[in-house]
Motif scaffolding. Structure first.
Motif, short mmCIF file in Angstrom:
data_model
loop_
_atom_site.label_atom_id
_atom_site.label_comp_id
_atom_site.label_asym_id
_atom_site.label_seq_id
_atom_site.Cartn_x
_atom_site.Cartn_y
_atom_site.Cartn_z
N GLY A 291 -6.12 -10.59 2.79
CA GLY A 291 -6.81 -9.33 3.02
C GLY A 291 -5.97 -8.41 3.88
O GLY A 291 -5.16 -8.86 4.69
N ASP A 292 -6.18 -7.11 3.71
CA ASP A 292 -5.50 -6.10 4.53
C ASP A 292 -6.47 -5.69 5.64
O ASP A 292 -7.27 -4.78 5.48
N LEU B 23 -8.92 -6.39 0.19
CA LEU B 23 -7.53 -6.60 -0.21
C LEU B 23 -6.69 -5.33 -0.03
O LEU B 23 -5.49 -5.41 0.25
N GLY B 24 -7.31 -4.18 -0.20
CA GLY B 24 -6.60 -2.92 0.00
C GLY B 24 -6.06 -2.35 -1.31
O GLY B 24 -5.78 -3.07 -2.26
N ARG B 25 -5.92 -1.04 -1.32
CA ARG B 25 -5.50 -0.33 -2.53
C ARG B 25 -4.13 -0.80 -3.01
O ARG B 25 -3.90 -0.96 -4.21
N ARG B 26 -3.20 -1.00 -2.08
CA ARG B 26 -1.84 -1.37 -2.49
C ARG B 26 -1.84 -2.68 -3.27
O ARG B 26 -1.17 -2.80 -4.31
N SER C 114 -6.76 -15.80 1.45
CA SER C 114 -5.77 -16.66 2.11
C SER C 114 -5.81 -16.55 3.63
O SER C 114 -5.35 -17.45 4.33
N ASN C 115 -6.38 -15.46 4.15
CA ASN C 115 -6.45 -15.30 5.60
C ASN C 115 -7.89 -15.09 6.09
O ASN C 115 -8.12 -14.40 7.08
N SER D 263 -5.50 -15.52 13.24
CA SER D 263 -5.09 -14.64 12.15
C SER D 263 -6.11 -14.58 11.03
O SER D 263 -6.01 -13.74 10.14
N LYS D 264 -7.09 -15.48 11.05
CA LYS D 264 -8.12 -15.50 10.00
C LYS D 264 -9.39 -14.82 10.49
O LYS D 264 -9.71 -14.86 11.67
N LYS D 265 -10.11 -14.20 9.55
CA LYS D 265 -11.33 -13.50 9.89
C LYS D 265 -12.44 -13.90 8.92
O LYS D 265 -12.19 -14.26 7.77
#
Length: 229
Positions: free
Chosen positions: A30-31, A54-57, A80-81, A147-149
């Motif tokens: 994820g972003d 995940l974000g547009r990119r 993954s995060n 680093s994970k949320k």
């Protein structure tokens, strides 16, 4: 005369579906820098929530023949995060004794039922648990990897859009007997002040409206609140 087959158009659509490649969501990060503001409504589908995380990119980088693979009917999806949690209030469900989402502390907390026998939900529980076992007490228990949320999406009913409710930590578990592998997590909504409109422009909070509506339904249905003792 030929029978069946559905015609050339239908056969072509089937071929396109079979040619799609699957990219497992659990392999995609994820972003977190580009997340929506807590309290923002997204759309009616879980895919819209996934795309917002995940974000547009990342989404635009996917090829046309790639489909994100995740359980679109489940309440927990892994990236993954981190993990994405989905809650649909929409009145009192018939299986309310097995899966239960309930607001606590005026919406600062929420119960979230999981099944330890399911892989994705078991990995979420392991992340939220201290090294010595189950989540418990403290009110600020968090996962074991910074680093994970754990991100929460809620909607009032199936006819309404998902609201992004921000990040969660785990305060412990309820003492409700869920049977089998079931367990009720008690989630802290870390962005509650934003959801409640505190420090904002004084607009009414759609999140607090959701809390009030659900609590009213519970009273009307005669459902007792979960005991945390």
């Amino acid at each position: 005369e030929k029978k069946g087959g559905g015609g050339p158009g239908r056969r072509a659509r089937k071929r396109r579906i079979h040619r799609m490649k699957t990219l497992m969501l659990s392999d995609v990060p994820g972003d977190f820098e580009g997340l929506p503001r807590p309290g923002e409504f997204l759309d009616y589908t879980k895919d819209s929530c996934v795309e917002a995380v995940l974000g547009r990119r990342t989404i635009e980088s996917l090829q046309d023949d790639v489909r994100l693979g995740f359980n679109r009917r489940g309440g927990v999806s892994e990236i993954s995060n981190g993990w994405l949690l989905f809650v649909n209030f929409g009145g009192v469900a018939t299986n309310y004794s097995d899966y239960r989402n309930e607001f606590l502390e005026g919406g600062r907390q929420m119960t979230f039922s999981i099944n330890r026998g399911r892989e994705t939900q078991a990995s979420l529980l392991q992340f939220l648990s201290p090294p010595n076992g189950m989540p418990s007490g403290g009110g600020n228990a968090v996962g074991n990897a910074e680093s994970k949320k754990v991100l929460l999406f809620v909607r009032p009913s199936t006819k309404e859009k998902f609201m992004f409710c921000g990040e969660c930590s785990c305060a412990g578990v309820s003492n409700r007997d869920c049977g089998g592998e079931g367990i009720d997590l008690i989630l802290n909504l870390l962005n509650f002040d934003v959801l409640a409109g505190k420090g904002g422009e004084g607009n009414e909070s759609a999140y607090l409206d959701m809390v009030s509506c659900h609590e009213r339904i519970m009273v009307e249905e005669g459902i007792n609140k979960i005991s945390l003792e």
